[in-house]
Write an enzyme that holds these catalytic residues in place. Structure first.
Site, short mmCIF file in Angstrom:
data_model
loop_
_atom_site.label_atom_id
_atom_site.label_comp_id
_atom_site.label_asym_id
_atom_site.label_seq_id
_atom_site.Cartn_x
_atom_site.Cartn_y
_atom_site.Cartn_z
N ARG A 24 0.82 -1.23 0.00
CA ARG A 24 0.00 0.00 0.00
C ARG A 24 0.85 1.27 0.00
NH1 ARG A 24 -5.61 -0.75 1.52
NH2 ARG A 24 -6.10 -2.67 0.43
N ARG A 28 -3.33 6.58 1.09
CA ARG A 28 -3.89 7.79 1.71
C ARG A 28 -2.99 8.52 2.68
NH1 ARG A 28 -8.94 4.24 3.18
NH2 ARG A 28 -7.18 2.82 3.15
N ARG A 37 -6.17 11.42 -6.21
CA ARG A 37 -7.47 10.74 -6.12
C ARG A 37 -8.61 11.74 -6.28
NH1 ARG A 37 -9.32 7.91 -0.63
NH2 ARG A 37 -9.46 10.13 -0.18
N ASP A 74 -6.65 -2.75 -7.76
CA ASP A 74 -7.18 -3.41 -6.57
C ASP A 74 -7.54 -4.85 -6.91
OD1 ASP A 74 -8.14 -2.54 -3.69
OD2 ASP A 74 -9.55 -4.03 -4.44
N TYR A 151 -14.76 -12.00 -0.61
CA TYR A 151 -15.45 -10.72 -0.87
C TYR A 151 -16.65 -10.93 -1.80
CZ TYR A 151 -11.62 -8.22 1.37
OH TYR A 151 -10.71 -7.75 2.30
O1 CP3 Z 1 0.07 0.46 -3.16
C1 CP3 Z 1 -0.30 -0.73 -3.37
O2 CP3 Z 1 -0.09 -1.64 -2.55
C2 CP3 Z 1 -0.93 -1.07 -4.70
C3 CP3 Z 1 -2.36 -1.01 -4.80
C4 CP3 Z 1 -3.23 -1.93 -3.97
C5 CP3 Z 1 -4.47 -1.50 -3.42
N1 CP3 Z 1 -5.11 -2.58 -2.89
C6 CP3 Z 1 -4.96 -0.12 -3.47
C7 CP3 Z 1 -6.05 0.29 -2.55
C8 CP3 Z 1 -3.12 -3.31 -3.68
C9 CP3 Z 1 -1.98 -4.26 -3.95
C10 CP3 Z 1 -4.33 -3.69 -3.01
C11 CP3 Z 1 -4.61 -5.07 -2.57
C12 CP3 Z 1 -5.85 -5.36 -1.84
N2 CP3 Z 1 -7.07 -4.77 -1.99
C13 CP3 Z 1 -5.98 -6.41 -0.91
C14 CP3 Z 1 -4.90 -7.40 -0.52
C15 CP3 Z 1 -3.88 -6.84 0.41
C16 CP3 Z 1 -4.40 -6.57 1.80
O3 CP3 Z 1 -4.46 -5.36 2.14
O4 CP3 Z 1 -4.71 -7.50 2.53
C17 CP3 Z 1 -7.32 -6.40 -0.44
C18 CP3 Z 1 -7.90 -7.33 0.59
C19 CP3 Z 1 -7.99 -5.37 -1.14
C20 CP3 Z 1 -9.44 -4.99 -1.04
C21 CP3 Z 1 -9.63 -3.62 -0.56
N3 CP3 Z 1 -9.32 -2.48 -1.28
C22 CP3 Z 1 -10.18 -3.23 0.69
C23 CP3 Z 1 -10.63 -4.17 1.78
C24 CP3 Z 1 -10.17 -1.83 0.71
C25 CP3 Z 1 -10.76 -0.96 1.79
C26 CP3 Z 1 -9.89 -0.86 2.95
C27 CP3 Z 1 -8.92 0.26 2.77
O5 CP3 Z 1 -7.73 0.08 3.02
O6 CP3 Z 1 -9.40 1.33 2.38
C28 CP3 Z 1 -9.59 -1.37 -0.52
C29 CP3 Z 1 -9.35 0.02 -0.92
C30 CP3 Z 1 -7.99 0.38 -1.42
N4 CP3 Z 1 -7.19 -0.38 -2.23
C31 CP3 Z 1 -7.32 1.61 -1.18
C32 CP3 Z 1 -6.10 1.57 -1.88
C33 CP3 Z 1 -5.07 2.65 -1.99
C34 CP3 Z 1 -7.87 2.79 -0.38
C35 CP3 Z 1 -8.89 3.46 -1.22
C36 CP3 Z 1 -8.92 4.96 -1.07
O7 CP3 Z 1 -8.06 5.65 -1.63
O8 CP3 Z 1 -9.86 5.43 -0.40
#
Ligand code: CP3
Length: 342
Positions: A24, A28, A37, A74, A151
């Site tokens: 990540r 944010r 964003r 994602d 999911y």
């Molecule tokens: O920077 C990176 O790592 C690359 C991009 C990336 C994102 N999600 C961007 C993201 C990667 C590799 C993921 C993987 C992901 N997404 C996983 C597996 C890794 C882990 O964290 O266990 C999972 C389970 C998801 C599903 C997901 N996406 C959830 C549950 C959420 C909401 C929770 C949260 O952290 O907000 C997201 C949103 C998400 N994916 C964000 C980002 C940057 C935040 C969204 C925002 O900008 O508001």
């Protein structure tokens, strides 16, 4: 020989200074991420905007000089490409249409129908392959089938993955059809990322820890093995990182059993134990607790040094044990990188 440190660690080399990146890392906690964003409108619009998705992928590379960039996308874009509805509730997380019976499965598209929907992601990869510094490795990724299925079945994140376990136990034919569909779609998706320029693939099985015994073999290990075999059949030299999060003792042998070149460790794993029982088989990645990016200070320095020291006798990629959180301080990331490299 390649000058890319991450590729060298993945090929099994023990390095004096470990390559570093952060789960990540585009997120944010960075003001420039929040600004981009806002320009895109929302998170999903950002994922499907190749220019802006490439921009946020590059932001942490410019700031910290990480050894790897991870594609901004994602894991839930694959269900969406298969026809599931997907949206994000602000402050809560993802929501999807649910898979609860055979009729829901029948509404999904076949695995090879995902590419039109995911074409912007492949475009992002192409931009990044052209724009990244030559020493930076580009990581593509997907969710592992079990995690994606949790999911799709619940329609949201769940603390214990109970709806997915229930479908597995009460309607195994529906559950297995879903797992097979996700597996095939994931192979097609990852091969397209590699064709566009991804140099390494990471498979995120964030909820692998809730699978026990034979279920772990059937739904975490076997799908990873199938996906990795398919990727390597097309690209024998492609390195793959597997992340069976919270697999505990099942981390042992996971790399060998699946064909993964590197196993990513979550921060519940004791580093001394992992050096002895997991790193013996090859490269490991991890595993600083993400909370240190919030709290910083001497604890961050001590923990970073402890992890680098413990894994220094084998191939190691320094990373967090899970994603960095929005409340992290960008200055603490700087301190972590400086400490790990000194
Ligand atoms: O920077 C990176 O790592 C690359 C991009 C990336 C994102 N999600 C961007 C993201 C990667 C590799 C993921 C993987 C992901 N997404 C996983 C597996 C890794 C882990 O964290 O266990 C999972 C389970 C998801 C599903 C997901 N996406 C959830 C549950 C959420 C909401 C929770 C949260 O952290 O907000 C997201 C949103 C998400 N994916 C964000 C980002 C940057 C935040 C969204 C925002 O900008 O508001």
């Amino acid at each position: 020989m390649t000058e890319k440190l991450l590729m060298r660690a993945l090929s099994g080399e023990t390095l004096a200074v470990p390559p570093i990146w952060m789960m990540r890392q585009a997120g944010r906690y960075l003001p420039e991420y929040r600004a981009t964003r806002a320009k895109a409108g929302d998170f999903l619009s950002l994922c499907y905007n190749p220019e802006l998705a490439a921009e946020v992928t590059l932001q942490p590379i410019r700031r910290y000089g990480f050894d790897a960039a991870i594609l901004f996308a994602d894991i839930l874009l694959v269900p969406q490409a298969l026809g599931a509805d997907l949206w994000f509730e602000t402050g809560e997380g993802p929501r999807l249409s649910k898979i609860t019976e055979a009729a829901d499965m029948a509404r999904l598209k076949p695995a090879d129908a995902i590419h039109d929907h995911l074409a912007p992601v492949y475009e992002t990869v192409k931009i990044l392959a052209a724009e990244l510094p030559r020493e930076t490795t580009l990581i593509g990724f997907a969710g592992a089938p079990w995690t994606v299925a949790t999911y799709m079945i619940a329609g949201r994140g769940t603390p214990d993955q109970a709806p997915a376990h229930a479908l597995k136990d009460t309607q195994p034919e529906v559950f297995n059809a879903l797992m097979d569909l996700i597996t095939d779609a994931t192979i097609a998706y990852l091969l397209a990322q590699v064709a566009a320029g991804a140099e390494v693939i990471k498979l995120f099985d964030s909820w692998a820890g809730s699978l026990k015994g034979a279920d772990f073999d059937a739904y975490a290990l076997a799908p990873a093995k199938k996906i990795i075999a398919a990727l390597k059949a097309a690209r024998p030299d492609l390195p793959v990182i597997a992340f069976p999060r919270e697999a505990k003792n099942r981390y042992v042998g996971f790399g060998k059993a699946t064909g993964a070149d590197c196993v990513a460790l979550d921060n519940s794993v004791d580093a001394i134990w992992a050096a002895k029982n997991v790193q013996v088989d090859g490269c490991v990645q991890g595993n600083l607790a993400p909370g240190h990016m919030v709290t910083g200070g001497q604890n961050l320095i001590d923990e970073t040094k402890r992890i680098v020291d413990t894994f220094r006798n084998g191939p190691h990629i320094f990373n967090l044990g899970h994603g960095i959180t929005p409340d992290a301080d960008p200055a603490n990331v700087e301190l972590m990188v400086k400490t790990a490299r000194s």
